[in-house]
Each structure stands twice: as structure tokens, then as C-alpha cells.
Write a protein that holds these residues in place. Sequence first.
Motif, mmCIF file in Angstrom:
data_model
loop_
_atom_site.group_PDB
_atom_site.id
_atom_site.type_symbol
_atom_site.label_atom_id
_atom_site.label_comp_id
_atom_site.label_asym_id
_atom_site.label_seq_id
_atom_site.Cartn_x
_atom_site.Cartn_y
_atom_site.Cartn_z
ATOM 1 N N PHE A 44 45.503 57.082 -6.421
ATOM 2 C CA PHE A 44 45.193 56.625 -5.111
ATOM 3 C C PHE A 44 45.469 57.838 -4.044
ATOM 4 C CE2 PHE A 44 47.400 55.114 -1.185
ATOM 5 C CZ PHE A 44 46.116 54.947 -0.391
ATOM 6 N N ALA A 45 46.738 58.277 -4.155
ATOM 7 C CA ALA A 45 47.147 59.296 -3.456
ATOM 8 C C ALA A 45 46.422 60.612 -3.694
ATOM 9 C CB ALA A 45 48.601 59.509 -3.819
ATOM 10 N N ALA A 46 46.153 61.040 -4.932
ATOM 11 C CA ALA A 46 45.396 62.129 -5.097
ATOM 12 C C ALA A 46 43.885 62.078 -4.788
ATOM 13 C CB ALA A 46 45.053 62.459 -6.771
ATOM 14 N N VAL A 85 48.686 70.455 -4.290
ATOM 15 C CA VAL A 85 48.151 69.251 -5.060
ATOM 16 C C VAL A 85 49.470 68.466 -5.461
ATOM 17 C CG1 VAL A 85 47.039 68.754 -6.871
ATOM 18 C CG2 VAL A 85 46.211 70.372 -5.533
ATOM 19 N N ILE A 86 50.315 69.086 -6.392
ATOM 20 C CA ILE A 86 51.260 68.210 -7.050
ATOM 21 C C ILE A 86 52.209 67.542 -6.094
ATOM 22 C CG2 ILE A 86 53.309 68.209 -8.587
ATOM 23 C CD1 ILE A 86 51.344 69.904 -10.304
ATOM 24 N N ASP A 138 42.416 64.421 -2.017
ATOM 25 C CA ASP A 138 41.143 65.255 -2.289
ATOM 26 C C ASP A 138 40.014 65.211 -1.046
ATOM 27 O OD1 ASP A 138 39.817 66.909 -3.820
ATOM 28 O OD2 ASP A 138 38.483 65.325 -4.424
ATOM 29 N N ALA A 139 40.068 63.784 -0.722
ATOM 30 C CA ALA A 139 38.830 63.477 0.302
ATOM 31 C C ALA A 139 39.171 64.271 1.693
ATOM 32 C CB ALA A 139 39.156 61.956 0.423
ATOM 33 N N HIS A 140 40.432 64.515 1.739
ATOM 34 C CA HIS A 140 40.908 65.247 3.018
ATOM 35 C C HIS A 140 41.024 66.749 2.909
ATOM 36 C CE1 HIS A 140 40.847 61.647 5.228
ATOM 37 N NE2 HIS A 140 41.672 60.891 4.420
ATOM 38 N N GLN A 141 40.746 67.282 1.700
ATOM 39 C CA GLN A 141 40.919 68.559 1.148
ATOM 40 C C GLN A 141 42.332 69.001 1.814
ATOM 41 O OE1 GLN A 141 37.536 70.322 3.165
ATOM 42 N NE2 GLN A 141 36.181 69.478 1.530
ATOM 43 N N GLY A 191 51.925 67.380 -2.885
ATOM 44 C CA GLY A 191 51.090 66.961 -1.665
ATOM 45 C C GLY A 191 51.143 65.193 -2.282
ATOM 46 N N VAL A 192 50.616 65.315 -3.487
ATOM 47 C CA VAL A 192 50.366 64.024 -3.854
ATOM 48 C C VAL A 192 51.456 63.163 -4.170
ATOM 49 C CG1 VAL A 192 49.565 62.536 -6.435
ATOM 50 C CG2 VAL A 192 48.390 64.321 -5.460
ATOM 51 N N LEU A 193 52.650 63.595 -4.773
ATOM 52 C CA LEU A 193 53.909 62.894 -4.827
ATOM 53 C C LEU A 193 54.352 62.773 -3.503
ATOM 54 C CD1 LEU A 193 55.668 64.957 -7.665
ATOM 55 C CD2 LEU A 193 54.743 62.823 -7.738
ATOM 56 N N SER A 194 54.317 63.471 -2.276
ATOM 57 C CA SER A 194 54.576 63.334 -0.985
ATOM 58 C C SER A 194 53.886 61.996 -0.437
ATOM 59 C CB SER A 194 54.304 64.322 -0.146
ATOM 60 O OG SER A 194 54.557 64.001 1.315
ATOM 61 N N THR A 195 52.718 61.814 -0.658
ATOM 62 C CA THR A 195 51.703 60.918 -0.373
ATOM 63 C C THR A 195 52.133 59.592 -0.952
ATOM 64 O OG1 THR A 195 49.828 62.110 0.406
ATOM 65 C CG2 THR A 195 49.492 59.953 0.024
ATOM 66 N N ALA A 196 52.557 59.706 -2.549
ATOM 67 C CA ALA A 196 52.530 58.525 -3.197
ATOM 68 C C ALA A 196 53.775 57.986 -3.269
ATOM 69 C CB ALA A 196 52.211 58.916 -4.797
#
Length: 138
Positions: free
Chosen positions: A32-34, A45-46, A38-41, A48-53
Motif C-alpha cells: 500500500f505504501a509503495a 524508495v526504500i 509510486d503514484a505520487h512519484q 520513503g516506503v518505510l516512512s509511509t508504512a
Amino acid sequence: MPSRPDPTPVRAAARNAAVLAALADTVLILAFAAIGRDAHQRGDVITGVLSTAWPFLAGAAIAWLALRVWRGPLRVWPEGVAVWLGAVALGMVLRAATGQTVVLPFVIVATLSLGVFLVGYRLIVAAAGRLKGRRQLR
């Protein structure tokens, strides 16, 4: 004296189901986070995904602990719904507390997406179990 059946295989199966469900929840929240990043470019990556998730992972983990989800990790109700709502509600609180964005469109997307992911696979597992049960009755 009749011997009792060995409970070890049942415990191992229950433990395996809990581990797999926890792993599935984790992977789906990370997905979901990834997807969102990605949708918001967004870069990073790594991290950022962990920060969001992480807030959603923490919310799901708290739900797992509070409701002892490991006792029925693949049940839709109340376990699956609790993990979903815990991930969303506590995740949003943690995001707000740490200065991350919490706006209505994001709350709606997160609620719907995580619902599809976290409850959805449990619905599929339940349907597959019912199908298997019907086939065995024939």
C-alpha cells in the motif's frame, strides 16, 4: 488408559497460520505504501516506503496485540476488521503525531485500500476454506 492425541501438530499449524497472516499483513501494508509513493512519484524508495508504512504497521501490530489476533489470524470478523481499522485509525493518529500529512482524501484512500488488502485476503481464505469443505462433503 486411552492415549490423548498429540496437540503439537495443531499448535504448529496455528502458529504457522499466525506467522503467515502477520507476514501477509506486513507485506500488504508495505505494498500500500509503495503503491501510494509510486503514484505520487516520490523518491527515496526504500526509506520513503518505510516512512509511509510504519504508522500503519504499528497500528496493525497494536491491533494484533490488543485483540490477540494470533488466536484466529485468518478470520474476517473480528480479527481482520480489527487489524484493518487499527492500521487505519492508529496509523492516522501516529502520522498526525509525527507531522506527516493527514488529509481527508488520503484517509479515504488508505481506509479503502487497506480494507481491500487486509480484509480482502481473509475473505479469499474463508471462501477457499468453504469451497474445500463443500468438496470434501461430496
